[in-house]
Enzyme design. Structure first.
Site, PDB file in Angstrom:
ATOM      1  N   LYS A  14     -41.373 -32.042  14.270  1.00  0.00           N
ATOM      2  CA  LYS A  14     -41.302 -30.893  13.367  1.00  0.00           C
ATOM      3  C   LYS A  14     -40.398 -31.165  12.162  1.00  0.00           C
ATOM      4  O   LYS A  14     -39.774 -30.260  11.614  1.00  0.00           O
ATOM      5  CB  LYS A  14     -40.838 -29.622  14.084  1.00  0.00           C
ATOM      6  CG  LYS A  14     -41.513 -29.343  15.417  1.00  0.00           C
ATOM      7  CD  LYS A  14     -43.008 -29.562  15.423  1.00  0.00           C
ATOM      8  CE  LYS A  14     -43.761 -28.676  14.456  1.00  0.00           C
ATOM      9  NZ  LYS A  14     -45.235 -29.005  14.441  1.00  0.00           N
ATOM     10  N   ARG A  95     -34.404 -32.603   9.378  1.00  0.00           N
ATOM     11  CA  ARG A  95     -34.724 -31.373   8.648  1.00  0.00           C
ATOM     12  C   ARG A  95     -33.627 -30.357   8.888  1.00  0.00           C
ATOM     13  O   ARG A  95     -32.968 -30.397   9.930  1.00  0.00           O
ATOM     14  CB  ARG A  95     -36.073 -30.835   9.157  1.00  0.00           C
ATOM     15  CG  ARG A  95     -36.661 -29.673   8.390  1.00  0.00           C
ATOM     16  CD  ARG A  95     -37.980 -29.286   9.027  1.00  0.00           C
ATOM     17  NE  ARG A  95     -38.779 -28.415   8.169  1.00  0.00           N
ATOM     18  CZ  ARG A  95     -39.997 -27.958   8.482  1.00  0.00           C
ATOM     19  NH1 ARG A  95     -40.538 -28.302   9.649  1.00  0.00           N
ATOM     20  NH2 ARG A  95     -40.660 -27.186   7.647  1.00  0.00           N
ATOM     21  N   SER A 103     -39.981 -23.776  12.805  1.00  0.00           N
ATOM     22  CA  SER A 103     -41.216 -24.550  12.887  1.00  0.00           C
ATOM     23  C   SER A 103     -41.582 -24.856  14.332  1.00  0.00           C
ATOM     24  O   SER A 103     -42.761 -24.794  14.717  1.00  0.00           O
ATOM     25  CB  SER A 103     -41.059 -25.855  12.091  1.00  0.00           C
ATOM     26  OG  SER A 103     -42.250 -26.614  12.123  1.00  0.00           O
ATOM     27  N   LYS A 225     -50.983 -28.199  10.092  1.00  0.00           N
ATOM     28  CA  LYS A 225     -49.775 -28.636   9.410  1.00  0.00           C
ATOM     29  C   LYS A 225     -49.376 -27.588   8.383  1.00  0.00           C
ATOM     30  O   LYS A 225     -50.213 -27.029   7.681  1.00  0.00           O
ATOM     31  CB  LYS A 225     -50.006 -29.992   8.728  1.00  0.00           C
ATOM     32  CG  LYS A 225     -50.392 -31.101   9.704  1.00  0.00           C
ATOM     33  CD  LYS A 225     -49.299 -31.363  10.713  1.00  0.00           C
ATOM     34  CE  LYS A 225     -49.709 -32.411  11.733  1.00  0.00           C
ATOM     35  NZ  LYS A 225     -48.661 -32.643  12.745  1.00  0.00           N
ATOM     36  N   GLY A 226     -48.074 -27.335   8.287  1.00  0.00           N
ATOM     37  CA  GLY A 226     -47.598 -26.333   7.341  1.00  0.00           C
ATOM     38  C   GLY A 226     -47.848 -24.910   7.809  1.00  0.00           C
ATOM     39  O   GLY A 226     -48.234 -24.049   7.010  1.00  0.00           O
ATOM     40  N   ARG A 227     -47.660 -24.668   9.116  1.00  0.00           N
ATOM     41  CA  ARG A 227     -47.849 -23.313   9.641  1.00  0.00           C
ATOM     42  C   ARG A 227     -46.856 -22.333   9.015  1.00  0.00           C
ATOM     43  O   ARG A 227     -45.764 -22.706   8.626  1.00  0.00           O
ATOM     44  CB  ARG A 227     -47.652 -23.283  11.160  1.00  0.00           C
ATOM     45  CG  ARG A 227     -48.675 -24.043  11.968  1.00  0.00           C
ATOM     46  CD  ARG A 227     -48.418 -23.833  13.445  1.00  0.00           C
ATOM     47  NE  ARG A 227     -49.331 -24.611  14.259  1.00  0.00           N
ATOM     48  CZ  ARG A 227     -49.089 -25.858  14.654  1.00  0.00           C
ATOM     49  NH1 ARG A 227     -47.965 -26.456  14.294  1.00  0.00           N
ATOM     50  NH2 ARG A 227     -49.953 -26.514  15.396  1.00  0.00           N
ATOM     51  N   SER A 228     -47.257 -21.050   8.978  1.00  0.00           N
ATOM     52  CA  SER A 228     -46.340 -20.004   8.526  1.00  0.00           C
ATOM     53  C   SER A 228     -45.226 -19.846   9.545  1.00  0.00           C
ATOM     54  O   SER A 228     -45.455 -19.898  10.752  1.00  0.00           O
ATOM     55  CB  SER A 228     -47.091 -18.680   8.362  1.00  0.00           C
ATOM     56  OG  SER A 228     -48.094 -18.795   7.380  1.00  0.00           O
ATOM     57  N   HIS A 229     -44.015 -19.657   9.050  1.00  0.00           N
ATOM     58  CA  HIS A 229     -42.867 -19.480   9.930  1.00  0.00           C
ATOM     59  C   HIS A 229     -42.670 -17.996  10.211  1.00  0.00           C
ATOM     60  O   HIS A 229     -43.103 -17.142   9.445  1.00  0.00           O
ATOM     61  CB  HIS A 229     -41.617 -20.087   9.288  1.00  0.00           C
ATOM     62  CG  HIS A 229     -41.628 -21.575   9.295  1.00  0.00           C
ATOM     63  ND1 HIS A 229     -40.527 -22.336   8.954  1.00  0.00           N
ATOM     64  CD2 HIS A 229     -42.594 -22.466   9.627  1.00  0.00           C
ATOM     65  CE1 HIS A 229     -40.827 -23.619   9.070  1.00  0.00           C
ATOM     66  NE2 HIS A 229     -42.075 -23.715   9.466  1.00  0.00           N
TER      67      HIS A 229
END
Length: 262
Positions: A14, A95, A103, A225-229
């Site tokens: 992540k 990160r 994430s 990829k790049g899911r909403s948080h």
């Protein structure tokens, strides 16, 4: 022929490991294994012939790279890597731990689908002890540096990869001793996605697009990829930030590298 890797992306989950591997796959001197083999952590007993068969075809001038993010979380896996090749190059991407928590939660909930509908982010994080354990990455780096020389380890950040993929790719080129191949035209900012995607006109894009699961039209990664948080209560967010600050300072001290995390 199929060659065993000389460089591994070993962590962290992540933190943009898929994007990092995907971007690197466009370099003409790098070939990347399609899947996370988990060889050094789970399937070591299958032997190196099995591992070699998981690698892509390459010529002798190319570097084979494999990505398995859980290697960094296992001292045994790290020791096995060193025993296999004491000169192995490791890339570790980190990160902002608060964002990484969000994430990880989004990923967890997507996997559970309808099995757990009402588990909130705060409940998933658990108590302070659990939160600190999830956010503290410094112990893993202490293990890495006790086994590998510092010049064998490149530490990157997801935030830098997101806003300046070219700069990060050139940092990797230097680390691996490769000729410059990445240019400003390698990546294209996609305003709909809000981040950089691969340039579909790149000479190597057609060869790797199916492997890295990128859209052949936009060059962006699939919807996983790049899911909403999640929306996070601001008071809880402040708590996470306060818990994370001393952990971040430990990480910066151990890695001798500082990132602008707020």
């Amino acid at each position: 022929k199929r060659r065993l890797p000389k460089c591994l992306i070993v962590g962290f989950a992540k933190c943009g490991t898929h994007a990092l591997k995907s971007f690197l796959s466009l370099h003409p001197s790098i070939v990347c294994a399609e899947n996370e083999t988990q060889f050094f952590s789970i399937f070591y007993s299958k032997g190196f012939d099995w591992y070699r068969q998981k690698m892509p075809l390459s010529n002798r001038h190319q570097i084979t790279l494999e990505k398995t993010p859980n290697y960094v979380e296992s001292r045994l896996a790290l020791q096995r890597i060193h025993d296999f090749n004491s000169s192995m190059k490791l890339i570790i991407i980190v990160r902002n731990p608060v964002i990484r928590l969000e994430s990880s939660y989004a990923h967890f909930m997507s996997k559970m689908k309808n099995q757990i509908k009402n588990l909130t982010f705060k409940e998933w994080c658990g108590d302070n002890k659990s939160i600190i354990q999830r956010m503290d990455l410094s112990p893993y780096f202490i293990d890495v540096y006790s086994i590998f020389r510092r010049d064998q380890v490149l530490v990157l950040s997801e935030e830098n990869l997101e806003v300046d993929p070219l700069g990060v790719m050139q940092e990797v080129e230097t680390f691996l001793g490769l000729k410059r191949a990445f240019t400003a035209g390698t990546f294209v900012f996609n305003s709909d996605k809000g981040f950089f995607c691969l340039n579909t006109n790149s000479s190597k894009f057609k060869d790797v697009s199916s492997i890295i699961k990128a859209d052949p039209i936009t060059g962006c990664f699939n919807k996983n990829k790049g899911r909403s948080h999640p929306n996070v209560d601001r008071a809880f967010l402040r708590k996470l930030s306060l818990l994370g600050q001393p952990l971040n300072e430990k990480l910066f001290h151990v890695t001798q590298k500082r990132f602008q995390w707020t």
